[in-house]
Design an enzyme around this catalytic site. Structure first.
Site, short mmCIF file in Angstrom:
data_model
loop_
_atom_site.label_atom_id
_atom_site.label_comp_id
_atom_site.label_asym_id
_atom_site.label_seq_id
_atom_site.Cartn_x
_atom_site.Cartn_y
_atom_site.Cartn_z
N GLU A 1 12.39 -4.79 -5.76
CA GLU A 1 12.57 -3.88 -6.84
C GLU A 1 13.92 -4.15 -7.84
O GLU A 1 14.80 -3.22 -8.17
CB GLU A 1 12.94 -2.29 -6.51
CG GLU A 1 11.48 -1.96 -5.56
CD GLU A 1 11.64 -0.50 -5.15
OE1 GLU A 1 12.57 0.24 -4.86
OE2 GLU A 1 10.40 0.03 -5.25
N ASP B 1 3.92 2.42 0.34
CA ASP B 1 5.17 2.84 0.33
C ASP B 1 5.42 4.47 0.93
O ASP B 1 5.44 5.04 0.04
CB ASP B 1 5.73 2.92 -1.19
CG ASP B 1 7.25 3.28 -1.11
OD1 ASP B 1 7.97 3.29 -0.18
OD2 ASP B 1 7.65 3.47 -2.38
N GLU C 1 9.75 11.91 0.30
CA GLU C 1 9.90 11.79 -1.00
C GLU C 1 8.29 11.81 -1.54
O GLU C 1 8.27 12.16 -2.87
CB GLU C 1 10.08 9.98 -0.94
CG GLU C 1 9.85 9.33 -2.36
CD GLU C 1 10.23 7.90 -2.48
OE1 GLU C 1 10.60 7.34 -1.56
OE2 GLU C 1 9.99 7.36 -3.44
#
Ligand code: GCW
Length: 646
Positions: A269, A342, A370
């Site tokens: 990332e 993820d 998340e």
């Protein structure tokens, strides 16, 4: 240190608590005749805590804490293991270290709080893993990446001078469930954490945590030698760079003699890493490992890598890391997320488990929600953790579960400075479940839910049983109303809370768009990862590769993960894919109504503050589950051209 602990416990025993959730599962009531602890010089801080907890909160027959270099179940005592043995008169907690004794004490108190103290206890507990660690994604400015419970627990501005009592409470809560490490800062790491100024602060936290058996670790930025050290490069094969890290590590150990090591997110990332210099992950990890090795420190090197040019994000960690198997130094452990993408509500296990046979692996779970409703939705995660831990990789034939393939477990923390620690009071259960499973992965979700509810709320079965059933149902409900049948990543841009399956931002990374994952078209839905598609199935050992590859044998809860399925495909229940999709979304929403009904009936059993706080959250959950169902079905309907079945 001992004085500080004494003051902490003094207030702990005197204070009248607000029912704001701050007591977590540690609601032991002091005895009427609380005898106060007298410290003898020989006692360590850890031993004193163990002794104090027993004296203050244990209500049964006399307990003897015995440090002994004996054997446990035929094997020499592992450092953190303990026995609890009772006869008519006394209970002995036996361990070879003080931390073993402390774990034994918390175990005994758990038995007391959950009504499981038997007359003849004969318990032997050895943790399944030596590494049971929290990862805090906490930033230097006090914000928390993907944190939903307020700001960071670490008040960097006040440290090292001023200590919040919460540091001790945090350590105590972790020790009570066996967590023995903490990475203080975000993997998207600010190099400043390695400056002398911040090392002094970290050292003070390490001092608070040490008596509770918790080691401190730091996330590091691979460019630190450039940003902090002023070097022209961070190339891991450059001598000056190696020297810089060695000096830095020496400095850290001067401040924190039992420092645990580094956690590294590199070439992921947009973060810097060894590949920027044409080197491999192994080159980068080994350079840091060499610096840490003389002090017994380790490197946790993350395998969370993907780039937009790849045809399938789910394949990449395996493709990059598998060829490096055997190339890492012994004090490197590769940290692998539970699934290949993820932390989605449901993913298959990451095919790296079992595939890296010469490299120790650390399994990374997300405790913070998340992708599972943040602090607003109930999703008890023990079933998600168990699904991964119990999954059979077939790496060495049947029975090679993920739990057997890993050397430790890391969890991205869900804590913050909210009074109740985790935003949603019921999300405390996820912190608890993580710790318990990292100690003992074969516990069942039900056992964990049962313990946690009894310790946190009430032992009354009229409360425990119905609430346990909604806890156990909750993760599947979230899967149903968000992403059933193996769908993934239908989230709105950036916040990862609500749905936006049709999101399309021109110029943005394609692998950050939902359509990359769901691949809806007029024919059907799902990502073709079979041998005729992206061929990700072949990263799994036989017979899983073939089971996943064939639409008839692929488990339906992962169907759209591995297959592009026709809208009119007949599923096992005889109905079409479209009909099944509608049913799952609807079922998920209905479950949330049930959560509300069950909770309404719990009012007589618990305090009004926590009851009301949870009640409010459950209302939000139903509202948002409806948004998920309607948004997704209306969007997919534009492809299936069929009406939504209520
Ligand atoms: O899930 C993604 C998150 C990022 C996170 C990253 C990672 C810390 O959206 O916020 O960054 O994973 O795990 O590194």
């Amino acid at each position: 240190m001992k004085q500080l602990l004494l003051i902490f416990f003094f207030f702990l025993s005197l204070s009248v608590f607000a029912e704001d959730g701050s007591r977590l599962w540690l609601r032991y009531e002091p005895k009427d005749t609380a005898d106060f602890l007298i410290y003898s010089k020989k006692e360590t801080a850890t031993y004193s805590i163990a002794q104090f907890e027993i004296k203050q909160y244990w209500k049964g027959k006399p307990v003897e804490l015995k440090r002994m270099n004996a054997k446990i179940q035929g094997a020499p005592y592992q450092k953190e293991a303990f026995n609890i043995i009772s006869n008519e008169k006394t209970i002995k907690i036996i361990a070879s270290t003080d931390i073993g004794l402390l774990y034994g004490v918390y175990h005994l108190l758990r038995l007391q709080e959950t009504g499981q103290v038997a007359d003849n206890l004969n318990i032997a507990e050895i943790p399944a893993y030596n590494i049971r660690i929290l990862n805090h994604w906490d930033n230097i400015d006090g914000t928390i990446e993907r944190g939903y419970a307020g700001s960071s627990l670490w008040n960097w501005d006040d440290l090292p001078e001023k200590l919040s009592p919460r540091y001790t409470e945090y350590a105590r809560a972790n020790a009570s469930i066996g967590i023995n490490g903490t990475v203080l800062n975000n993997v998207n790491a600010n190099p400043k954490f390695l400056s002398d100024e911040y090392l002094k602060k970290a050292a003070v936290l390490a001092n608070v945590f040490r008596p509770y058996g918790i080691k401190v670790y730091l996330s590091v930025n691979f460019s630190s030698p450039v940003i902090l050290g002023g070097l022209p490069t961070a190339d891991p094969l450059d001598e000056d760079v190696c020297r810089w890290w060695k000096e830095k590590v020496k400095e850290i150990y001067m401040r924190i003699p039992d420092f645990g090591g580094f956690l590294v997110k590199a070439n992921s990332e947009g973060l810097p890493g060894p590949q920027d210099f044409g080197r491999t992950h192994a080159d980068g990890a080994n350079m840091l490992a060499e610096a840490l090795q003389p002090y017994g420190g380790m490197v946790m090197w993350r395998a969370f890598v993907y780039n937009p040019s790849s045809p399938d994000r789910a394949k990449q960690a395996y493709e990059e890391f598998r060829p490096l198997d055997g190339k890492f130094l012994p004090n490197v452990i590769v940290q692998v997320k539970n699934g290949p993408i993820d932390f989605q509500p449901r993913e298959p296990f990451n095919p790296l488990f079992g595939a890296m046979q010469k490299t120790p692996l650390l399994l990374e779970f997300q405790i913070t929600q998340e992708y599972l409703g943040a602090d607003k939705q109930l999703a008890f995660l023990a079933p998600l953790y168990k699904e991964c831990l119990d999954a059979d990789t077939y790496a060495h034939g049947a029975g090679s579960t993920v739990a057997h393939c890993v050397k430790g477990i890391a969890g991205v923390a869900n804590t913050g400075n909210n009074a109740n620690w985790t935003g949603h009071i019921l999300a405390q259960a996820n912190w608890y479940a993580f710790g318990r499973l990292a100690w003992k992965p074969d516990l069942t979700s039900e056992q964990i839910a049962d313990e946690w509810l009894k310790m946190t709320f009430s032992t009354d079965t009229a409360f425990v049983n119905p609430v346990k059933s909604i806890l156990l149902e909750s993760r599947e409900a979230v899967v149903d109303y968000m992403m059933p049948l193996g769908l993934a990543h239908l989230f709105a841009w950036e916040h990862h809370y609500g749905p936006d399956p049709g999101l399309n931002i021109p110029g943005a990374r394609p692998d950050w768009m939902p359509s990359y994952y769901h691949r809806a078209d007029s024919i059907g839905l799902g990502f073709d990862r079979t041998t005729t598609g992206s061929n990700t199935v072949s990263q799994y050992f036989p017979p899983l590769d073939s089971i996943y590859n064939h639409i008839e044998t692929c488990p339906e809860d992962l169907l759209l993960w591995f297959h592009h399925v026709r809208w009119d495909y007949r599923m096992k229940n005889g109905q079409t894919l479209w009909e099944n999709l509608c049913q799952h979304y609807q079922r998920g929403v209905e479950a949330t109504y049930r959560f509300q009904t069950v909770w309404e009936n719990t009012q007589p059993y618990i305090d009004p503050e926590r009851w009301e706080a949870v009640r409010q959250k459950l209302k939000i959950q139903t509202h948002d589950a409806i948004v998920w169902r309607d948004t997704c079905l209306h969007y997919f309907q534009t492809f299936s051209k069929q009406s939504v079945i209520p």
